[in-house]
Motif scaffolding. Structure first.
Motif, PDB file in Angstrom:
ATOM      1  N   LYS A 153      -7.523  10.620  -3.440  1.00 39.96           N
ATOM      2  CA  LYS A 153      -7.306  11.675  -4.435  1.00 39.96           C
ATOM      3  C   LYS A 153      -8.573  11.920  -5.238  1.00 39.96           C
ATOM      4  CE  LYS A 153      -2.343  11.164  -5.031  1.00 39.96           C
ATOM      5  NZ  LYS A 153      -1.258  10.691  -5.894  1.00 39.96           N
ATOM      6  N   SER A 154      -9.327  10.851  -5.505  1.00 42.00           N
ATOM      7  CA  SER A 154     -10.551  10.998  -6.288  1.00 42.00           C
ATOM      8  C   SER A 154     -11.702  11.560  -5.463  1.00 42.00           C
ATOM      9  CB  SER A 154     -10.957   9.656  -6.907  1.00 42.00           C
ATOM     10  OG  SER A 154     -11.414   8.763  -5.910  1.00 42.00           O
ATOM     11  N   ASP A 155     -11.641  11.422  -4.144  1.00 41.60           N
ATOM     12  CA  ASP A 155     -12.692  11.912  -3.259  1.00 41.60           C
ATOM     13  C   ASP A 155     -12.037  12.521  -2.021  1.00 41.60           C
ATOM     14  OD1 ASP A 155     -14.881  12.472  -1.710  1.00 41.60           O
ATOM     15  OD2 ASP A 155     -15.602  10.416  -1.618  1.00 41.60           O
ATOM     16  N   PRO A 156     -11.725  13.815  -2.071  1.00 42.63           N
ATOM     17  CA  PRO A 156     -10.951  14.447  -0.983  1.00 42.63           C
ATOM     18  C   PRO A 156     -11.756  14.782   0.273  1.00 42.63           C
ATOM     19  CG  PRO A 156     -11.472  16.053  -2.664  1.00 42.63           C
ATOM     20  CD  PRO A 156     -12.001  14.726  -3.164  1.00 42.63           C
ATOM     21  N   ARG A 157     -12.964  14.262   0.428  1.00 43.70           N
ATOM     22  CA  ARG A 157     -13.765  14.603   1.605  1.00 43.70           C
ATOM     23  C   ARG A 157     -13.084  14.329   2.932  1.00 43.70           C
ATOM     24  NH1 ARG A 157     -19.295  11.743   0.322  1.00 43.70           N
ATOM     25  NH2 ARG A 157     -17.830  10.352  -0.685  1.00 43.70           N
ATOM     26  N   PRO A 158     -12.265  13.260   3.070  1.00 43.64           N
ATOM     27  CA  PRO A 158     -11.606  13.060   4.364  1.00 43.64           C
ATOM     28  C   PRO A 158     -10.681  14.211   4.754  1.00 43.64           C
ATOM     29  CG  PRO A 158     -11.550  11.043   3.101  1.00 43.64           C
ATOM     30  CD  PRO A 158     -12.057  12.118   2.181  1.00 43.64           C
ATOM     31  N   GLY A 159     -10.202  14.970   3.778  1.00 45.81           N
ATOM     32  CA  GLY A 159      -9.419  16.158   4.086  1.00 45.81           C
ATOM     33  C   GLY A 159      -7.923  15.962   4.181  1.00 45.81           C
ATOM     34  N   ARG A 160      -7.465  14.728   4.248  1.00 42.48           N
ATOM     35  CA  ARG A 160      -6.020  14.485   4.348  1.00 42.48           C
ATOM     36  C   ARG A 160      -5.652  13.291   3.485  1.00 42.48           C
ATOM     37  NH1 ARG A 160      -4.809  14.483  10.668  1.00 42.48           N
ATOM     38  NH2 ARG A 160      -3.735  12.628   9.973  1.00 42.48           N
ATOM     39  N   MET A 161      -4.445  13.306   3.003  1.00 45.09           N
ATOM     40  CA  MET A 161      -3.917  12.209   2.210  1.00 45.09           C
ATOM     41  C   MET A 161      -2.954  11.392   3.079  1.00 45.09           C
ATOM     42  SD  MET A 161      -5.228  12.416  -0.761  1.00 45.09           S
ATOM     43  CE  MET A 161      -4.168  11.248  -1.592  1.00 45.09           C
ATOM     44  N   PRO A 162      -2.887  10.092   2.836  1.00 46.38           N
ATOM     45  CA  PRO A 162      -1.890   9.307   3.575  1.00 46.38           C
ATOM     46  C   PRO A 162      -0.494   9.703   3.136  1.00 46.38           C
ATOM     47  CG  PRO A 162      -2.953   7.968   1.889  1.00 46.38           C
ATOM     48  CD  PRO A 162      -3.652   9.284   1.911  1.00 46.38           C
ATOM     49  N   ARG A 163       0.425   9.689   4.062  1.00 39.14           N
ATOM     50  CA  ARG A 163       1.811  10.045   3.730  1.00 39.14           C
ATOM     51  C   ARG A 163       2.427   8.952   2.875  1.00 39.14           C
ATOM     52  NH1 ARG A 163       4.928  12.194   8.867  1.00 39.14           N
ATOM     53  NH2 ARG A 163       6.566  12.031   7.311  1.00 39.14           N
ATOM     54  N   GLN A 164       3.121   9.362   1.853  1.00 41.02           N
ATOM     55  CA  GLN A 164       3.765   8.414   0.952  1.00 41.02           C
ATOM     56  C   GLN A 164       5.238   8.198   1.306  1.00 41.02           C
ATOM     57  OE1 GLN A 164       2.067   6.813  -1.696  1.00 41.02           O
ATOM     58  NE2 GLN A 164       0.331   7.626  -0.579  1.00 41.02           N
ATOM     59  N   ASP A 165       5.744   8.977   2.261  1.00 43.65           N
ATOM     60  CA  ASP A 165       7.165   8.916   2.597  1.00 43.65           C
ATOM     61  C   ASP A 165       7.473   8.023   3.801  1.00 43.65           C
ATOM     62  OD1 ASP A 165       5.872  10.674   4.341  1.00 43.65           O
ATOM     63  OD2 ASP A 165       7.689  11.842   4.663  1.00 43.65           O
ATOM     64  N   LEU A 166       6.474   7.297   4.288  1.00 45.63           N
ATOM     65  CA  LEU A 166       6.674   6.441   5.448  1.00 45.63           C
ATOM     66  C   LEU A 166       6.690   4.975   5.037  1.00 45.63           C
ATOM     67  CD1 LEU A 166       4.221   8.092   7.975  1.00 45.63           C
ATOM     68  CD2 LEU A 166       6.675   8.408   7.821  1.00 45.63           C
ATOM     69  N   GLU A 167       7.518   4.223   5.711  1.00 45.15           N
ATOM     70  CA  GLU A 167       7.542   2.774   5.492  1.00 45.15           C
ATOM     71  C   GLU A 167       6.981   2.111   6.737  1.00 45.15           C
ATOM     72  OE1 GLU A 167      10.794  -0.776   5.056  1.00 45.15           O
ATOM     73  OE2 GLU A 167      11.232   1.123   4.075  1.00 45.15           O
ATOM     74  N   ILE A 168       6.103   1.173   6.542  1.00 46.28           N
ATOM     75  CA  ILE A 168       5.504   0.471   7.671  1.00 46.28           C
ATOM     76  C   ILE A 168       6.326  -0.779   7.947  1.00 46.28           C
ATOM     77  CG2 ILE A 168       3.459  -0.740   8.508  1.00 46.28           C
ATOM     78  CD1 ILE A 168       1.817   1.192   6.757  1.00 46.28           C
ATOM     79  N   ASN A 169       6.885  -0.845   9.153  1.00 44.45           N
ATOM     80  CA  ASN A 169       7.681  -1.998   9.550  1.00 44.45           C
ATOM     81  C   ASN A 169       6.720  -3.073  10.043  1.00 44.45           C
ATOM     82  OD1 ASN A 169       9.295  -3.904  10.756  1.00 44.45           O
ATOM     83  ND2 ASN A 169      10.647  -2.434  11.728  1.00 44.45           N
ATOM     84  N   THR A 170       6.650  -4.163   9.329  1.00 47.22           N
ATOM     85  CA  THR A 170       5.701  -5.230   9.654  1.00 47.22           C
ATOM     86  C   THR A 170       6.302  -6.314  10.537  1.00 47.22           C
ATOM     87  OG1 THR A 170       6.276  -6.438   7.644  1.00 47.22           O
ATOM     88  CG2 THR A 170       4.479  -4.835   7.489  1.00 47.22           C
TER      89      THR A 170
END
Length: 85
Positions: free
Chosen positions: A59-76
């Protein structure tokens, strides 16, 4: 990565819209994960904190162009089961 790193760099770079050499240079600064790191990240519950930190950085440096999704859960479970075995 162990046997054909240049092929991996080229493929990942292609997906990121970069040159393989640029991605290889960026990758060189990363610490390679191991079981101890996976345990720290997955078993200690550190993963959600790391994801939140990454989102804040992006959010502070948008150069990558995409944000990680916050609605996904990672099953470990797959990784933690393999670590246990």
């Amino acid at each position: 990565m162990e046997t054909k790193p240049n092929q991996v760099f080229q493929k990942v770079a292609q997906n990121l819209g970069q040159k393989g050499e640029a991605f290889a240079k960026d990758y060189a600064g990363l610490k390679k994960g191991d079981i101890a790191m996976q345990q720290k990240m997955l078993l200690s519950g550190r993963l959600p904190e790391a994801i939140a930190q990454m989102a804040k950085l992006l959010k502070s440096d948008p150069r990558p162009g995409r944000m990680p999704r916050q609605d996904l859960e990672i099953n470990t479970e797959l990784v933690t089961t393999a670590i246990d075995q």
